[in-house]
Design a protein around this motif. Sequence first.
Motif, PDB file in Angstrom:
ATOM      1  N   VAL A 163       0.488  -1.133  -0.222  1.00  0.00           N
ATOM      2  CA  VAL A 163       0.001   0.014   0.043  1.00  0.00           C
ATOM      3  C   VAL A 163       1.699   1.265  -0.336  1.00  0.00           C
ATOM      4  O   VAL A 163       1.678   1.333   1.223  1.00  0.00           O
ATOM      5  N   GLU A 164       0.648   2.074  -0.817  1.00  0.00           N
ATOM      6  CA  GLU A 164       2.120   3.339  -1.557  1.00  0.00           C
ATOM      7  C   GLU A 164       1.438   4.005  -0.448  1.00  0.00           C
ATOM      8  O   GLU A 164       0.478   4.481   0.714  1.00  0.00           O
ATOM      9  N   GLY A 165       2.801   4.223   0.589  1.00  0.00           N
ATOM     10  CA  GLY A 165       2.953   5.506   1.626  1.00  0.00           C
ATOM     11  C   GLY A 165       2.871   4.746   2.593  1.00  0.00           C
ATOM     12  O   GLY A 165       2.277   5.025   3.818  1.00  0.00           O
ATOM     13  N   SER A 166       3.099   3.689   2.924  1.00  0.00           N
ATOM     14  CA  SER A 166       2.567   2.887   3.974  1.00  0.00           C
ATOM     15  C   SER A 166       3.512   1.625   4.154  1.00  0.00           C
ATOM     16  O   SER A 166       3.583   0.968   3.316  1.00  0.00           O
ATOM     17  N   TYR A 167       4.248   0.854   5.831  1.00  0.00           N
ATOM     18  CA  TYR A 167       4.158  -0.525   6.020  1.00  0.00           C
ATOM     19  C   TYR A 167       3.069  -1.785   5.740  1.00  0.00           C
ATOM     20  O   TYR A 167       3.870  -2.423   5.934  1.00  0.00           O
ATOM     21  N   ARG A 168       1.752  -1.300   4.904  1.00  0.00           N
ATOM     22  CA  ARG A 168       1.131  -2.312   5.089  1.00  0.00           C
ATOM     23  C   ARG A 168       1.179  -3.085   3.545  1.00  0.00           C
ATOM     24  O   ARG A 168       1.625  -2.743   3.200  1.00  0.00           O
ATOM     25  N   HIS A 169       0.630  -4.582   3.409  1.00  0.00           N
ATOM     26  CA  HIS A 169       0.317  -4.953   2.470  1.00  0.00           C
ATOM     27  C   HIS A 169      -0.846  -5.470   2.358  1.00  0.00           C
ATOM     28  O   HIS A 169      -1.657  -5.744   3.425  1.00  0.00           O
ATOM     29  N   GLU A 170      -1.295  -5.449   1.017  1.00  0.00           N
ATOM     30  CA  GLU A 170      -2.704  -6.490   0.660  1.00  0.00           C
ATOM     31  C   GLU A 170      -2.487  -7.471   0.537  1.00  0.00           C
ATOM     32  O   GLU A 170      -2.006  -7.950  -0.678  1.00  0.00           O
ATOM     33  N   MET A 171      -2.842  -8.296   1.339  1.00  0.00           N
ATOM     34  CA  MET A 171      -2.821  -9.771   0.895  1.00  0.00           C
ATOM     35  C   MET A 171      -3.659 -10.063  -0.632  1.00  0.00           C
ATOM     36  O   MET A 171      -5.766  -9.687  -0.242  1.00  0.00           O
ATOM     37  N   GLY A 172      -3.530 -11.416  -1.122  1.00  0.00           N
ATOM     38  CA  GLY A 172      -4.287 -11.615  -2.702  1.00  0.00           C
ATOM     39  C   GLY A 172      -3.641 -10.795  -3.598  1.00  0.00           C
ATOM     40  O   GLY A 172      -2.691  -9.837  -3.834  1.00  0.00           O
ATOM     41  N   ILE A 173      -3.713 -11.489  -4.397  1.00  0.00           N
ATOM     42  CA  ILE A 173      -3.255 -11.215  -6.234  1.00  0.00           C
ATOM     43  C   ILE A 173      -4.430  -9.923  -5.727  1.00  0.00           C
ATOM     44  O   ILE A 173      -5.044  -9.399  -5.617  1.00  0.00           O
ATOM     45  N   LYS A 174      -3.690  -8.927  -7.680  1.00  0.00           N
ATOM     46  CA  LYS A 174      -4.263  -8.145  -7.442  1.00  0.00           C
ATOM     47  C   LYS A 174      -5.802  -7.738  -7.960  1.00  0.00           C
ATOM     48  O   LYS A 174      -5.604  -8.027  -9.184  1.00  0.00           O
ATOM     49  N   PRO A 175      -6.634  -7.121  -8.016  1.00  0.00           N
ATOM     50  CA  PRO A 175      -7.624  -7.538  -8.551  1.00  0.00           C
ATOM     51  C   PRO A 175      -7.902  -6.230  -9.736  1.00  0.00           C
ATOM     52  O   PRO A 175      -7.197  -5.562  -9.593  1.00  0.00           O
ATOM     53  N   LYS A 176      -8.356  -6.762 -11.160  1.00  0.00           N
ATOM     54  CA  LYS A 176      -8.303  -5.908 -12.582  1.00  0.00           C
ATOM     55  C   LYS A 176      -6.943  -5.963 -12.453  1.00  0.00           C
ATOM     56  O   LYS A 176      -6.726  -5.008 -13.245  1.00  0.00           O
ATOM     57  N   GLY A 177      -5.909  -7.149 -11.824  1.00  0.00           N
ATOM     58  CA  GLY A 177      -4.506  -6.685 -13.044  1.00  0.00           C
ATOM     59  C   GLY A 177      -3.909  -7.404 -13.239  1.00  0.00           C
ATOM     60  O   GLY A 177      -5.050  -8.566 -14.209  1.00  0.00           O
ATOM     61  N   ASN A 178      -2.678  -7.467 -13.772  1.00  0.00           N
ATOM     62  CA  ASN A 178      -2.221  -8.201 -14.851  1.00  0.00           C
ATOM     63  C   ASN A 178      -1.260  -9.710 -14.216  1.00  0.00           C
ATOM     64  O   ASN A 178      -1.041  -9.181 -13.204  1.00  0.00           O
ATOM     65  N   MET A 179      -2.450 -10.960 -14.960  1.00  0.00           N
ATOM     66  CA  MET A 179      -1.650 -12.378 -13.748  1.00  0.00           C
ATOM     67  C   MET A 179      -1.115 -12.824 -15.139  1.00  0.00           C
ATOM     68  O   MET A 179      -1.483 -13.391 -16.056  1.00  0.00           O
ATOM     69  N   ILE A 180      -0.419 -14.030 -14.724  1.00  0.00           N
ATOM     70  CA  ILE A 180       0.275 -14.862 -15.284  1.00  0.00           C
ATOM     71  C   ILE A 180       0.521 -16.129 -14.753  1.00  0.00           C
ATOM     72  O   ILE A 180       0.949 -15.825 -13.784  1.00  0.00           O
ATOM     73  N   ILE A 181       0.518 -17.600 -15.804  1.00  0.00           N
ATOM     74  CA  ILE A 181       0.600 -18.946 -14.803  1.00  0.00           C
ATOM     75  C   ILE A 181       1.573 -19.486 -15.624  1.00  0.00           C
ATOM     76  O   ILE A 181       1.234 -19.712 -17.121  1.00  0.00           O
ATOM     77  N   LEU A 182       2.437 -19.441 -15.426  1.00  0.00           N
ATOM     78  CA  LEU A 182       3.432 -19.850 -16.527  1.00  0.00           C
ATOM     79  C   LEU A 182       4.118 -21.613 -16.292  1.00  0.00           C
ATOM     80  O   LEU A 182       3.673 -21.672 -14.946  1.00  0.00           O
ATOM     81  N   ASN A 183       4.112 -22.206 -17.375  1.00  0.00           N
ATOM     82  CA  ASN A 183       3.986 -23.445 -17.672  1.00  0.00           C
ATOM     83  C   ASN A 183       2.250 -23.915 -16.773  1.00  0.00           C
ATOM     84  O   ASN A 183       2.431 -25.192 -16.125  1.00  0.00           O
ATOM     85  N   GLY A 184       1.605 -23.122 -17.312  1.00  0.00           N
ATOM     86  CA  GLY A 184       0.716 -23.728 -16.267  1.00  0.00           C
ATOM     87  C   GLY A 184      -0.198 -24.652 -18.148  1.00  0.00           C
ATOM     88  O   GLY A 184      -1.707 -24.660 -17.320  1.00  0.00           O
ATOM     89  N   SER A 185      -0.428 -24.674 -18.968  1.00  0.00           N
ATOM     90  CA  SER A 185      -1.235 -25.530 -19.088  1.00  0.00           C
ATOM     91  C   SER A 185      -1.287 -28.040 -18.705  1.00  0.00           C
ATOM     92  O   SER A 185      -2.361 -28.175 -19.159  1.00  0.00           O
ATOM     93  N   GLY A 186      -0.814 -27.669 -17.954  1.00  0.00           N
ATOM     94  CA  GLY A 186      -1.538 -29.143 -17.279  1.00  0.00           C
ATOM     95  C   GLY A 186      -2.840 -28.964 -15.812  1.00  0.00           C
ATOM     96  O   GLY A 186      -3.372 -27.984 -16.325  1.00  0.00           O
ATOM     97  N   PRO A 187      -2.898 -30.046 -15.377  1.00  0.00           N
ATOM     98  CA  PRO A 187      -4.221 -29.758 -14.733  1.00  0.00           C
ATOM     99  C   PRO A 187      -3.725 -28.942 -13.443  1.00  0.00           C
ATOM    100  O   PRO A 187      -4.944 -28.469 -13.135  1.00  0.00           O
ATOM    101  N   MET A 188      -3.177 -28.841 -12.764  1.00  0.00           N
ATOM    102  CA  MET A 188      -3.113 -27.382 -11.946  1.00  0.00           C
ATOM    103  C   MET A 188      -3.675 -26.089 -12.462  1.00  0.00           C
ATOM    104  O   MET A 188      -3.940 -25.152 -11.567  1.00  0.00           O
ATOM    105  N   GLY A 189      -3.104 -26.378 -13.773  1.00  0.00           N
ATOM    106  CA  GLY A 189      -2.929 -24.394 -14.317  1.00  0.00           C
ATOM    107  C   GLY A 189      -4.072 -25.043 -14.617  1.00  0.00           C
ATOM    108  O   GLY A 189      -5.301 -23.357 -14.551  1.00  0.00           O
TER     109      GLY A 189
END
Length: 425
Positions: A163-189
């Motif tokens: 969280v900019e301007g603080s020492y706090r972290h926001e847990m979880g993936i970024k909502p409406k962000g860019n996400m990539i799964i490398l090597n993601g064509s298997g069952p877990m992907g």
Amino acid sequence: MKTRALRLYGKQDLRLEEFELPPLRDDEILARVITDSVCMSTYKTVLQGSEHRRVPKDIANNPIIVGHECCGEILAVGKKWQAKYKVGGRFAIQPTLNYQGSPFGPGYSYRFVGGNATYVVIPNEVMEMDCLLNFKGDAYFKGSLAEPLSSIVAACKASYHTVEGSYRHEMGIKPKGNMIILNGSGPMGFLAVDYAIHAERKPELLVVTGTNEAKLSRARRYNSVKKAAEHGITLVYANTGQVGDVKKHLLELTAGQGYDDVFVYAPLKESAELGSALLGKDGCLNFFAGPTDKNFTAELNYYDIHYRNTHVVGTSGGYPEDMKEALALIEEGLINPATIVTHIGGLNSAKDTILNLPAIDGGKKLIYSGIDLELTPLSAFAELGKSQPFFGELQAILERNDDLWCAEAEAYLLRHAPAGLRERK
């Protein structure tokens, strides 16, 4: 009571044996395992034997039952747990106990509980840690696949952003962000894409990479670009074996901004380093795939760590809350884990399946503990059915269910496995 189970005595020393279970204590539960889905973590466990961090040192004399993605039926409940668990109830197990700081868990560490067994005694600490969970789904195999889904839930929760301007972290993936799964064509992907589509926190762009076009085609069929778009996600499947400069190609998909959340789904040095290079400002890399080499290393861009606040996390398994979320998504029909199932087999085939897992193509392999059946790909049912009515009927069921393993197919298997294949009494 006698059980039949696959036990680990040492590195790659698996033995299918029949033996007596101990008498049930007041703080234990007796259960029948119906199915266990084979995990790459089990292969790694068997490869390392007692050198694995979750395996006791004395397995040569006190072997453990392998398999941790299991589902079954409760048969008897000790007095301590009778208010919470009922005979006849279906269960799934979260194997990451974290009991009194110990790394031990079912499928890795215990003599009398594991997924590759007909009957098991579930010890007190599993219930103490709320890791024996009730399952209300329509098929046992779906309960066993809740465990791998729960590890994906946990990984998405463990990613974080500042969280900019603080020492706090926001847990979880970024909502409406860019996400990539490398090597993601298997069952877990597969499961990760399905979860990203149905989770509360969704990316806006989701890129999945792979080099096997057949696997990517299957992914496009069951987790389609259209389906993702209906949930507000731009989904891109990228065959990185068909592009020259992979890094450039993947960054161009983000208009050069990079990715907020990068998940590395194969324990490869080049994948880890590519993941680091793809991070955008305040991006989080989750090294999801666990290596077997304790000295595994890869380079990180420390300039970006210092000036662009990139960071790295790693997750292994999850917590009961993650398993409960996974079970609920499956029970409600929001996620259908059948999309990742490509093989079925009986307990007699579990040893060879585990030992040769990296070499067996396809997705998840389901082991049904109460029958003997060679590991069989679903794609072989049609040909086998020409001479064996049993497989012919299974093929007909699949055709009625979008070519997927399903509750109807499981029920038929458990009722009509040919004589000699059903559970030994």
